[in-house]
Design a protein around this motif. Sequence first.
Motif, PDB file in Angstrom:
ATOM      1  N   ARG A 278       0.815  -1.221   0.000  1.00 18.50           N
ATOM      2  CA  ARG A 278       0.000   0.000   0.000  1.00 18.50           C
ATOM      3  C   ARG A 278       0.842   1.262   0.000  1.00 18.50           C
ATOM      4  O   ARG A 278       0.410   2.313  -0.497  1.00 18.50           O
ATOM      5  N   ALA A 279       2.044   1.180   0.554  1.00 17.69           N
ATOM      6  CA  ALA A 279       2.881   2.374   0.707  1.00 17.69           C
ATOM      7  C   ALA A 279       3.546   2.800  -0.595  1.00 17.69           C
ATOM      8  O   ALA A 279       3.857   3.981  -0.777  1.00 17.69           O
ATOM      9  N   LYS A 280       3.752   1.868  -1.507  1.00 17.49           N
ATOM     10  CA  LYS A 280       4.482   2.177  -2.740  1.00 17.49           C
ATOM     11  C   LYS A 280       3.540   2.744  -3.802  1.00 17.49           C
ATOM     12  O   LYS A 280       2.432   2.241  -3.984  1.00 17.49           O
ATOM     13  N   PRO A 281       3.980   3.775  -4.531  1.00 18.01           N
ATOM     14  CA  PRO A 281       3.138   4.319  -5.601  1.00 18.01           C
ATOM     15  C   PRO A 281       3.001   3.307  -6.732  1.00 18.01           C
ATOM     16  O   PRO A 281       3.992   2.671  -7.119  1.00 18.01           O
ATOM     17  N   PRO A 282       1.812   3.114  -7.272  1.00 22.45           N
ATOM     18  CA  PRO A 282       1.647   2.146  -8.361  1.00 22.45           C
ATOM     19  C   PRO A 282       2.275   2.654  -9.648  1.00 22.45           C
ATOM     20  O   PRO A 282       2.418   3.865  -9.853  1.00 22.45           O
ATOM     21  N   ILE A 283       2.693   1.725 -10.498  1.00 16.40           N
ATOM     22  CA  ILE A 283       3.181   2.100 -11.815  1.00 16.40           C
ATOM     23  C   ILE A 283       2.006   2.083 -12.791  1.00 16.40           C
ATOM     24  O   ILE A 283       0.965   1.492 -12.509  1.00 16.40           O
ATOM     25  N   VAL A 284       2.177   2.753 -13.902  1.00 17.89           N
ATOM     26  CA  VAL A 284       1.124   2.834 -14.916  1.00 17.89           C
ATOM     27  C   VAL A 284       1.714   2.407 -16.255  1.00 17.89           C
ATOM     28  O   VAL A 284       2.772   2.892 -16.652  1.00 17.89           O
ATOM     29  N   TYR A 285       1.054   1.480 -16.921  1.00 10.99           N
ATOM     30  CA  TYR A 285       1.468   1.072 -18.256  1.00 10.99           C
ATOM     31  C   TYR A 285       0.624   1.792 -19.302  1.00 10.99           C
ATOM     32  O   TYR A 285      -0.578   1.965 -19.127  1.00 10.99           O
ATOM     33  N   TRP A 344       2.357 -12.274 -23.589  1.00  9.53           N
ATOM     34  CA  TRP A 344       1.520 -13.415 -23.225  1.00  9.53           C
ATOM     35  C   TRP A 344       0.465 -12.989 -22.200  1.00  9.53           C
ATOM     36  O   TRP A 344       0.749 -12.247 -21.261  1.00  9.53           O
ATOM     37  N   TYR A 345      -0.759 -13.457 -22.389  1.00  8.62           N
ATOM     38  CA  TYR A 345      -1.874 -13.266 -21.445  1.00  8.62           C
ATOM     39  C   TYR A 345      -2.228 -11.791 -21.229  1.00  8.62           C
ATOM     40  O   TYR A 345      -2.856 -11.440 -20.238  1.00  8.62           O
ATOM     41  N   GLU A 346      -1.823 -10.926 -22.148  1.00  8.64           N
ATOM     42  CA  GLU A 346      -2.083  -9.496 -21.965  1.00  8.64           C
ATOM     43  C   GLU A 346      -3.579  -9.198 -21.957  1.00  8.64           C
ATOM     44  O   GLU A 346      -4.060  -8.397 -21.150  1.00  8.64           O
ATOM     45  N   ASP A 347      -4.328  -9.848 -22.850  1.00 12.49           N
ATOM     46  CA  ASP A 347      -5.773  -9.617 -22.873  1.00 12.49           C
ATOM     47  C   ASP A 347      -6.426 -10.081 -21.576  1.00 12.49           C
ATOM     48  O   ASP A 347      -7.315  -9.427 -21.038  1.00 12.49           O
ATOM     49  N   GLU A 348      -5.982 -11.224 -21.084  1.00 15.66           N
ATOM     50  CA  GLU A 348      -6.525 -11.784 -19.841  1.00 15.66           C
ATOM     51  C   GLU A 348      -6.268 -10.852 -18.662  1.00 15.66           C
ATOM     52  O   GLU A 348      -7.105 -10.731 -17.757  1.00 15.66           O
ATOM     53  N   CYS A 349      -5.124 -10.183 -18.663  1.00 19.70           N
ATOM     54  CA  CYS A 349      -4.716  -9.339 -17.528  1.00 19.70           C
ATOM     55  C   CYS A 349      -5.018  -7.861 -17.743  1.00 19.70           C
ATOM     56  O   CYS A 349      -4.662  -7.026 -16.903  1.00 19.70           O
ATOM     57  N   ARG A 350      -5.670  -7.525 -18.841  1.00 18.07           N
ATOM     58  CA  ARG A 350      -5.834  -6.123 -19.233  1.00 18.07           C
ATOM     59  C   ARG A 350      -6.476  -5.269 -18.142  1.00 18.07           C
ATOM     60  O   ARG A 350      -6.071  -4.121 -17.912  1.00 18.07           O
ATOM     61  N   ALA A 351      -7.491  -5.796 -17.474  1.00 18.33           N
ATOM     62  CA  ALA A 351      -8.205  -4.992 -16.466  1.00 18.33           C
ATOM     63  C   ALA A 351      -7.277  -4.568 -15.325  1.00 18.33           C
ATOM     64  O   ALA A 351      -7.469  -3.503 -14.730  1.00 18.33           O
ATOM     65  N   LEU A 352      -6.276  -5.391 -15.009  1.00 19.82           N
ATOM     66  CA  LEU A 352      -5.337  -5.065 -13.937  1.00 19.82           C
ATOM     67  C   LEU A 352      -4.181  -4.208 -14.429  1.00 19.82           C
ATOM     68  O   LEU A 352      -3.565  -3.478 -13.643  1.00 19.82           O
ATOM     69  N   LEU A 353      -3.878  -4.307 -15.719  1.00 17.36           N
ATOM     70  CA  LEU A 353      -2.697  -3.625 -16.250  1.00 17.36           C
ATOM     71  C   LEU A 353      -2.981  -2.214 -16.739  1.00 17.36           C
ATOM     72  O   LEU A 353      -2.177  -1.308 -16.535  1.00 17.36           O
ATOM     73  N   PHE A 354      -4.108  -2.044 -17.431  1.00 20.93           N
ATOM     74  CA  PHE A 354      -4.360  -0.779 -18.101  1.00 20.93           C
ATOM     75  C   PHE A 354      -5.643  -0.127 -17.604  1.00 20.93           C
ATOM     76  O   PHE A 354      -6.722  -0.682 -17.803  1.00 20.93           O
ATOM     77  N   THR A 373       5.968   4.834 -34.864  1.00 27.90           N
ATOM     78  CA  THR A 373       5.400   4.850 -33.513  1.00 27.90           C
ATOM     79  C   THR A 373       6.286   4.091 -32.565  1.00 27.90           C
ATOM     80  O   THR A 373       7.062   3.229 -32.958  1.00 27.90           O
ATOM     81  N   ASN A 374       6.136   4.364 -31.277  1.00 24.18           N
ATOM     82  CA  ASN A 374       6.921   3.684 -30.264  1.00 24.18           C
ATOM     83  C   ASN A 374       6.393   2.271 -30.060  1.00 24.18           C
ATOM     84  O   ASN A 374       5.204   2.061 -29.971  1.00 24.18           O
ATOM     85  N   SER A 375       7.265   1.275 -30.021  1.00 21.35           N
ATOM     86  CA  SER A 375       6.827  -0.102 -29.853  1.00 21.35           C
ATOM     87  C   SER A 375       6.971  -0.533 -28.408  1.00 21.35           C
ATOM     88  O   SER A 375       7.782  -0.014 -27.669  1.00 21.35           O
ATOM     89  N   GLY A 376       6.206  -1.532 -28.011  1.00 22.01           N
ATOM     90  CA  GLY A 376       6.270  -2.046 -26.651  1.00 22.01           C
ATOM     91  C   GLY A 376       5.495  -1.179 -25.688  1.00 22.01           C
ATOM     92  O   GLY A 376       4.890  -0.184 -26.064  1.00 22.01           O
ATOM     93  N   TRP A 377       5.516  -1.568 -24.405  1.00 22.52           N
ATOM     94  CA  TRP A 377       4.827  -0.795 -23.381  1.00 22.52           C
ATOM     95  C   TRP A 377       5.721   0.330 -22.890  1.00 22.52           C
ATOM     96  O   TRP A 377       6.936   0.249 -22.917  1.00 22.52           O
ATOM     97  N   LEU A 378       5.097   1.370 -22.399  1.00 22.28           N
ATOM     98  CA  LEU A 378       5.804   2.417 -21.679  1.00 22.28           C
ATOM     99  C   LEU A 378       5.399   2.311 -20.229  1.00 22.28           C
ATOM    100  O   LEU A 378       4.261   2.024 -19.913  1.00 22.28           O
ATOM    101  N   THR A 379       6.322   2.556 -19.326  1.00 26.55           N
ATOM    102  CA  THR A 379       6.039   2.445 -17.904  1.00 26.55           C
ATOM    103  C   THR A 379       6.402   3.733 -17.199  1.00 26.55           C
ATOM    104  O   THR A 379       7.449   4.304 -17.454  1.00 26.55           O
ATOM    105  N   LYS A 380       5.524   4.173 -16.315  1.00 24.56           N
ATOM    106  CA  LYS A 380       5.822   5.352 -15.524  1.00 24.56           C
ATOM    107  C   LYS A 380       5.148   5.216 -14.176  1.00 24.56           C
ATOM    108  O   LYS A 380       4.268   4.392 -13.982  1.00 24.56           O
ATOM    109  N   ALA A 381       5.588   6.030 -13.222  1.00 25.74           N
ATOM    110  CA  ALA A 381       4.951   6.006 -11.908  1.00 25.74           C
ATOM    111  C   ALA A 381       3.581   6.637 -12.024  1.00 25.74           C
ATOM    112  O   ALA A 381       3.332   7.480 -12.876  1.00 25.74           O
TER     113      ALA A 381
END
Length: 411
Positions: A278-285, A344-354, A373-381
């Motif tokens: 709970r203490a750590k800020p979540p990351i955003v994809y 792998w499993y990105e569609d299955e996990c989409r609700a938690l990831l994005f 365009t930029n490929s792959g995911w981008l990650t930020k706090a």
Amino acid sequence: MSAALAETIARDAADGRAGEYDLAGFGEAWVDALVEAAFATPTRAKGGFYASCKFIVGGGKKTRAKYDDEVVKHLTAALRARGFEDDRGASACEACQGTYKYQHDTDKDLKYLHVFPRVTHEAEGGEAAAAAGGTQSPEYRACACDLEEFERLVEMYCPSFSQKRALLRRMKVMEHALGALEQKVIAMESLNDREQTMYDSMVEVAAKIEFLQQALDDMIKKGRLTKGEQGEIVEDLELKLEDLNLMVNEANEEGKPKRAEMLESKKEIVVKKIDSVRAKPPIVYTVPHERELLDLKKELNSLKKIAAQSKGKLMSGADAAKCANIPKLEERIANLENSEEKGWYEDECRALLFPPVAEKKAPAKAKASGAKTNSGWLTKAAKGGSRGGGGSAKASSTRGPSNPFAMLGDD
């Protein structure tokens, strides 16, 4: 009583039915005997069916007296002793075999424990063990490669916590299937071609599972979790805390102070984990093409609406020209959604990831259609700016999606 209920469960699974079973009157001995008879070995199920057993374990004032106050504790303890795991997100599917979850239905005022047993599919002529994962599935590929290649695949195709955990669940199913094949070999039973192929191709499965479990622990410690993943982990840990509380009470009632002390120390560890998550800020994809997909789908829906309204009528030249683009829009959307950049499993996990993207006007003019365009995911706090720059040279030289965690560093 336990034997009769176990036979009913077996018949339902063989017929492809998800059953509901009432544990009114069941005490600890009967519960343990039931779990041993019904779930100690894989359940024989109709081909393609994954069994689901819904046990009624309690209720409100009108039904409370029918149930042992500790039937949930007895049932979960018996399941854990036979390798079952608590999973709040479990369902009747291949990946969730060997799990259980608790539910309180406030509408019916009943309490349930859903159990998802491991199964073998009789309709497949004894090939269930070999069919635990198709030979083209990610989990089969992960089990069949060497450990070094496996670590590379995980980095490329399972960058997030949710994807790693989805792979771990499936690999545990594969490990169980491999164990079933090993038992057949020990018993001097012959394997068919499909089973033999699986038996010969599986490499260091236990070591790979251990690697994934360690990777998940490291991600929790370093805070590499989305807000959705944080919430799910906290729920899992709170359930574990409830189980530990029950075991502490049981140890105290049985006069086992050392065991109670050991369990209390485990509770402290769980509480610290909850506080740490709970203490750590979540990351955003963020994913490439997300805004383009939203715009394309909006345009497609608009054109389909025009086509539907014009059905049976003469369409104007302008509308006909617009609707002629529908096949091209559908093709472009399909290409973007099925991009090889997807892990792998990105569609299955989409609700938690994005998190859902808010509908708003773009702040700047869109790029030209031919722009790169930029490929792959981008990650930020979740709060603050982007952590780091683009992907490394190593990441760009491999196939598949770039690893978003390469941008986070090792802090």
